[in-house]
Design a protein around this motif. Structure first.
Motif, PDB file in Angstrom:
ATOM      1  N   THR A  61       0.836  -1.205   0.000  1.00 28.56           N
ATOM      2  CA  THR A  61       0.000   0.000   0.000  1.00 28.56           C
ATOM      3  C   THR A  61       0.864   1.247   0.000  1.00 28.56           C
ATOM      4  OG1 THR A  61      -1.664  -1.205   1.274  1.00 28.56           O
ATOM      5  CG2 THR A  61      -1.871   1.190   1.188  1.00 28.56           C
ATOM      6  N   LEU A  62       1.918   1.234   0.802  1.00 32.82           N
ATOM      7  CA  LEU A  62       2.816   2.387   0.864  1.00 32.82           C
ATOM      8  C   LEU A  62       3.416   2.694  -0.504  1.00 32.82           C
ATOM      9  CD1 LEU A  62       4.308   4.506   2.550  1.00 32.82           C
ATOM     10  CD2 LEU A  62       6.058   2.794   3.024  1.00 32.82           C
ATOM     11  N   GLY A  63       3.837   1.658  -1.199  1.00 34.58           N
ATOM     12  CA  GLY A  63       4.411   1.875  -2.521  1.00 34.58           C
ATOM     13  C   GLY A  63       3.405   2.445  -3.505  1.00 34.58           C
ATOM     14  N   LEU A  64       2.142   2.063  -3.334  1.00 33.92           N
ATOM     15  CA  LEU A  64       1.109   2.541  -4.253  1.00 33.92           C
ATOM     16  C   LEU A  64       0.736   3.999  -4.012  1.00 33.92           C
ATOM     17  CD1 LEU A  64      -1.299  -0.543  -4.408  1.00 33.92           C
ATOM     18  CD2 LEU A  64       0.185   0.316  -6.222  1.00 33.92           C
ATOM     19  N   PHE A  65       1.041   4.537  -2.825  1.00 31.87           N
ATOM     20  CA  PHE A  65       0.718   5.938  -2.552  1.00 31.87           C
ATOM     21  C   PHE A  65       1.388   6.856  -3.576  1.00 31.87           C
ATOM     22  CE2 PHE A  65      -0.260   5.544   2.294  1.00 31.87           C
ATOM     23  CZ  PHE A  65      -1.475   4.944   1.976  1.00 31.87           C
ATOM     24  N   LEU A  66       2.693   6.687  -3.731  1.00 38.70           N
ATOM     25  CA  LEU A  66       3.426   7.534  -4.680  1.00 38.70           C
ATOM     26  C   LEU A  66       3.021   7.225  -6.120  1.00 38.70           C
ATOM     27  CD1 LEU A  66       6.988   7.556  -3.112  1.00 38.70           C
ATOM     28  CD2 LEU A  66       5.450   9.493  -3.332  1.00 38.70           C
ATOM     29  N   THR A  67       2.786   5.955  -6.403  1.00 36.50           N
ATOM     30  CA  THR A  67       2.368   5.591  -7.753  1.00 36.50           C
ATOM     31  C   THR A  67       1.033   6.239  -8.097  1.00 36.50           C
ATOM     32  OG1 THR A  67       3.516   3.467  -7.596  1.00 36.50           O
ATOM     33  CG2 THR A  67       1.807   3.660  -9.270  1.00 36.50           C
ATOM     34  N   ALA A  68       0.120   6.307  -7.130  1.00 39.99           N
ATOM     35  CA  ALA A  68      -1.195   6.906  -7.379  1.00 39.99           C
ATOM     36  C   ALA A  68      -1.055   8.381  -7.744  1.00 39.99           C
ATOM     37  CB  ALA A  68      -2.079   6.750  -6.144  1.00 39.99           C
ATOM     38  N   ILE A  69      -0.185   9.106  -7.048  1.00 43.26           N
ATOM     39  CA  ILE A  69       0.035  10.515  -7.370  1.00 43.26           C
ATOM     40  C   ILE A  69       0.584  10.653  -8.786  1.00 43.26           C
ATOM     41  CG2 ILE A  69       1.425  12.551  -6.802  1.00 43.26           C
ATOM     42  CD1 ILE A  69       1.210  11.806  -3.888  1.00 43.26           C
ATOM     43  N   ALA A  70       1.533   9.782  -9.140  1.00 41.39           N
ATOM     44  CA  ALA A  70       2.121   9.846 -10.486  1.00 41.39           C
ATOM     45  C   ALA A  70       1.093   9.490 -11.560  1.00 41.39           C
ATOM     46  CB  ALA A  70       3.318   8.905 -10.570  1.00 41.39           C
TER      47      ALA A  70
END
Length: 412
Positions: free
Chosen positions: A257-266
């Motif tokens: 989930t943590l990794g997806l946070f930044l991916t979601a913004i991108a």
């Protein structure tokens, strides 16, 4: 859909811009490979978070210290030649990093010194590239050109680190440095295709020339308002440093989930770039910027209350899209309202705000969370961001004005 998708007219209208854009796409991708390689090599040699943290310091200090002086140099010299010299120096520095293929790994201090050299050169190449754009495109295509540059950056951010990890894992960091050095050939291709770009007027040397640029920024309401809006988005509400704690508190600390946070913004940013025709063609970029910046704060506030990971990711994607809208509109405002002879210095100020602001914002968020809680740090930052945007909107009426189109480049 044609009016909604990203405007490709700048690529058709200006062969020089097309070559430069292609070269920058290739080079930005190479820079992402090099960044992953530096992070891996520093950690592999030290196993110290202090040393990996020093990478950010090595990148930030030259940009902050030299940025305004580099911007003054952009305004003082013929821009094509200046950009060419800086690019050649970047090729040399990247080649020195790649030489580890032959000589073996260098000490961490030497590696960070080379990173600082690249950052110092980037402090000059960034304003040079931004100041060139209005001399290549008509005013009505300038926002589209900025959106194209933005999607090039975001695309590299999405793909580059993953590819960099594969290259470093298979062949080591030196191979990634070699690929980065080779990608500078794309920039050389673009710069060599530029026309002569002389600047009318004289720039006072040294500190006086820098002071002239800062005086223009402070005394021009729309420029000042645009940069203050960017600071509101970054310094007051940057959430990145809060992600680990929020993920642990709300979603069980799952690293996926943590990794997806930044991916979601991108992902949100890339989507907004792809659909940028919906806002780059609008005649009031100031209003677009204010809406984008305010939406960033609102989306982060909603993210703070998200009950499930998927809803949280959706709000972060909205925030990423809003940030891209705000950045494209802000850069359009800055370039349309800045005289050609001041573009380098104003672009340098914009670059410093855009680079230093997120770092300061993450510090603010981390300290506030330590004193209160991650939730309060996030929601207070979101509220401060929205309040600052409303303040700028009410005190800077020029941001609501229409931009009059022209059929010739904004600056000769």
């Amino acid at each position: 859909m044609k009016g909604v998708l990203i405007d490709l007219a700048p690529l058709r209208a200006s062969p020089a811009f097309r070559r430069l854009w292609f070269g920058q796409v290739v080079s930005i991708f190479g820079a992402q490979l090099a960044f992953v390689a530096v992070m891996f090599q520093v950690w592999d040699q030290t196993h110290s978070t202090a040393w990996t943290g020093a990478i950010g310091l090595a990148q930030a200090l030259p940009l902050i210290v030299l940025g305004l002086f580099a911007g003054a140099a952009v305004d003082r010299f013929e821009r094509r030649r200046f950009y060419l010299v800086i690019t050649i120096c970047q090729v040399i520095t990247a080649t020195l990093m790649a030489s580890q293929l032959l000589i073996g790994s260098v000490p961490v201090g030497v590696l960070l010194g080379l990173v600082s050299m690249q950052s110092a050169l980037g402090a000059a190449s960034g304003p040079a590239a931004r100041s060139i754009l209005p001399q290549l495109l008509p005013r009505e295509l300038l926002a589209g050109g900025i959106a194209l540059n933005r999607i090039a950056f975001q695309g590299a951010m999405l793909v580059g680190p993953a590819v960099g990890g594969l290259i470093v894992g298979a062949w080591g960091p030196s191979t990634a440095y070699l690929v980065d050095a080779l990608t500078f050939s794309g920039v050389l291709y673009g710069v060599l295709g530029l026309p002569v770009l002389r600047v009318k007027g004289e720039v006072r040397p040294g500190v006086r020339g820098v002071a002239d640029g800062l005086a223009f920024v402070v005394s021009t309401p729309v420029i000042r308002g645009a940069l203050v809006t960017d600071l509101a988005v970054t310094v007051l509400s940057m959430p990145i440093s809060l992600f680990p704690a929020l993920n642990a508190e709300r979603f069980g600390g799952d690293p996926r989930t943590l990794g997806l946070f930044l991916t979601a913004i991108a992902v949100g940013g890339v989507t907004a770039s792809v659909l940028s025709g919906s806002y780059t063609r609008l005649p009031r970029p100031g209003v677009v910027m204010l809406i984008g910046a305010g939406s960033w704060g609102i989306a982060l506030g909603l993210f703070a209350f998200a009950p499930t990971p998927w809803i949280a990711l959706a709000f972060l994607a909205v925030a990423g899209a809003a940030d891209t809208v705000s950045v494209v509109a802000r850069s359009t405002i800055v370039q349309l309202h800045t005289p050609n002879e001041l573009l380098g210095r104003v672009a340098a100020a914009e670059q410093i705000v855009g680079s230093a602001g997120p770092n300061l914002g993450n510090v603010r968020g981390g300290v506030t969370a330590q004193l209160t809680s991650p939730f309060i740090a996030l929601i207070s930052g979101a509220a401060l961001c929205v309040a600052a945007v409303i303040t700028v909107a009410t005190t800077t009426p020029g941001l609501r004005d229409r931009i009059a189109p022209e059929t010739s480049p904004a600056n000769d």
